[in-house]
Design an enzyme around this catalytic site. Structure first.
Site, PDB file in Angstrom:
ATOM      1  N   HIS A   1      -2.639  -0.974  -3.359  1.00  0.00           N
ATOM      2  CA  HIS A   1      -3.785  -0.102  -3.116  1.00  0.00           C
ATOM      3  C   HIS A   1      -3.609   1.160  -3.956  1.00  0.00           C
ATOM      4  O   HIS A   1      -2.696   1.946  -3.715  1.00  0.00           O
ATOM      5  CB  HIS A   1      -3.879   0.278  -1.636  1.00  0.00           C
ATOM      6  CG  HIS A   1      -4.149  -0.876  -0.728  1.00  0.00           C
ATOM      7  ND1 HIS A   1      -4.017  -0.798   0.637  1.00  0.00           N
ATOM      8  CD2 HIS A   1      -4.555  -2.147  -0.990  1.00  0.00           C
ATOM      9  CE1 HIS A   1      -4.333  -1.966   1.183  1.00  0.00           C
ATOM     10  NE2 HIS A   1      -4.650  -2.806   0.214  1.00  0.00           N
TER      11      HIS A   1
ATOM     12  N   ASP B   1      -4.128  -5.119   5.767  1.00  0.00           N
ATOM     13  CA  ASP B   1      -4.534  -5.910   4.607  1.00  0.00           C
ATOM     14  C   ASP B   1      -3.421  -6.883   4.246  1.00  0.00           C
ATOM     15  O   ASP B   1      -2.249  -6.506   4.199  1.00  0.00           O
ATOM     16  CB  ASP B   1      -4.841  -4.988   3.418  1.00  0.00           C
ATOM     17  CG  ASP B   1      -5.445  -5.737   2.243  1.00  0.00           C
ATOM     18  OD1 ASP B   1      -6.027  -6.817   2.460  1.00  0.00           O
ATOM     19  OD2 ASP B   1      -5.335  -5.231   1.109  1.00  0.00           O
TER      20      ASP B   1
ATOM     21  N   SER C   1       0.849  -1.189   0.000  1.00  0.00           N
ATOM     22  CA  SER C   1       0.000   0.000   0.000  1.00  0.00           C
ATOM     23  C   SER C   1       0.889   1.244   0.000  1.00  0.00           C
ATOM     24  O   SER C   1       1.650   1.442  -0.939  1.00  0.00           O
ATOM     25  CB  SER C   1      -0.945  -0.032   1.208  1.00  0.00           C
ATOM     26  OG  SER C   1      -1.778   1.097   1.224  1.00  0.00           O
TER      27      SER C   1
END
Length: 387
Positions: free
Chosen positions: A238, A331, A211
């Protein structure tokens, strides 16, 4: 201690609204504003903020040039505001190459009509970036190196992979979940070795999730892989829908392996990295086919690392090598848990080389990491593990 922020934007309206939103957070104080890149450098030197928010299109000096100067003179985490267009994506990726740590869409409608939504996202990023910078002593050196690095080439020729000095891995103790299949139970040794050479295995898939800080981290890892890399790769970053195609194109120009934005029905093959499209979910099946699904509004992340990791565990069992790189949140943790239950391998990036030590920390704290590697060593270790 409150996070000191410098707000840089040539739009008076946007500058005021960002200042108001940040000032509503008791943990944040706006210490100054600037209307162009030249002022941003002067204010950064004078005020020494913890974080800078930066527009990219400004008079006198643009945001990217300002980021390069700031990283060389007073390295400070910079959060870019970007338009959600292909050109905006290209410029934002240039800014990340220059040393910016993350970006947010510049949406005048949201900041006018939905300030609470903007506040939650903006303040969370500011606070996380500041906490990470205070923990890490390596930001200045890494940022200066990014600023001094050449811009991405525009030719489509494959770039040579950079070489890196070997470094030591720090394996962590891993407890296999009680639900892991007995035939594939994967335990760390009682006394983990400190050898930097990973265990070689006939992996059928390499899956990498990341991310915040991921675009630069993925570039660093993938440019170390040879064109003959023997395993397919799936990448979960992301990123908004407008950005992933431009990011895949950039990686394809920089890397010896091939990189493309994944499409429904794409087939996995050695030496090809498929990047999950923004706003959607990516899964893989046992036939080596990619399935692209609409983004589920119930999920925070689109694409979501857990979704792709989970499908890889189901389809490839113990033949997956997964890597969790820098990023906010957790995540990838539950997907990594499924991979561990299936007997697959999980690596995490170390704290010192992360922009945000969130996702890798979640892996380490859950005792799911087989090894923890510095960013500069992950590409080399992938080659050692898979060739």
């Amino acid at each position: 201690m409150a996070v000191k922020v410098l707000v840089v934007d040539d739009s008076g309206f946007f500058r005021r609204r960002v200042t108001e939103i940040l000032s509503s957070d008791p943990n944040i104080v706006v210490v100054g504003t600037a209307t162009n890149g030249k002022e941003a450098i002067e204010q950064a030197l004078a005020l020494k903020p913890d974080v800078i928010t930066m527009d990219y299109e400004m008079p006198m000096m643009d945001g990217i040039t300002a980021v390069r100067h700031i990283m060389q003179r007073i390295p400070t985490p910079v959060l870019m505001f970007s338009s959600l267009t292909h050109e905006g994506a290209r410029v934002t990726l240039d800014a990340l190459d220059a040393g910016a740590v993350d970006f947010l869409p510049k949406n005048f409608e949201d900041i006018s009509r939905n300030p609470q939504k903007v506040k939650q996202l903006l303040c969370e990023k500011i606070n996380s970036i500041s906490r990470s910078n205070r923990r890490s002593s390596g930001f200045g050196a890494a940022s200066a190196a990014s600023a001094a690095a050449p811009a991405a080439p525009t030719s489509s020729s494959r770039a040579p992979a950079p070489t890196t000095a070997p470094a030591r891995a720090v394996p962590t103790r891993t407890a296999a979940p009680a639900t892991a299949p007995a035939a594939h139970a994967h335990h760390a040794p009682a006394h983990p070795t400190t050898s930097g050479t990973p265990k070689r295995k006939a992996y059928k898939l390499v899956a990498i999730g990341t991310s915040t800080g991921g675009p630069v981290a993925l570039q660093r890892v993938l440019t170390q892989l040879p064109a003959s890399f023997p395993a397919p790769l799936v990448l979960i970053q992301h990123m908004p829908a407008a950005f992933t195609k431009a990011f895949a194109e950039r990686l394809d120009k920089l890397c010896k392996i091939s990189v493309k934005e994944a499409e429904d029905g794409d087939v996995l093959r050695p030496g090809l990295a498929l990047l999950a499209p923004g706003g959607k979910q990516m899964m893989v099946d046992a036939r080596g086919t990619v399935k692209i699904l609409p983004g589920d509004e119930r999920l925070n992340y689109k694409p979501c690392v857990d979704i792709t990791f989970g499908s890889a565990a189901k389809s490839y069992g113990d033949k997956v090598l997964s890597v969790v790189l820098t990023g906010m949140g957790a995540d990838g943790r539950e997907g990594a848990r499924l991979l561990k239950q299936a007997g697959s391998t999980v690596w995490a990036q170390d704290e010192a080389s992360c922009v945000i030590y969130g996702m890798p920390m979640a892996i380490v704290k859950a005792e799911l990491a087989d090894a923890i590697y510095s960013l500069d060593d992950i590409g080399r270790h992938l080659v050692e593990a898979c060739l």
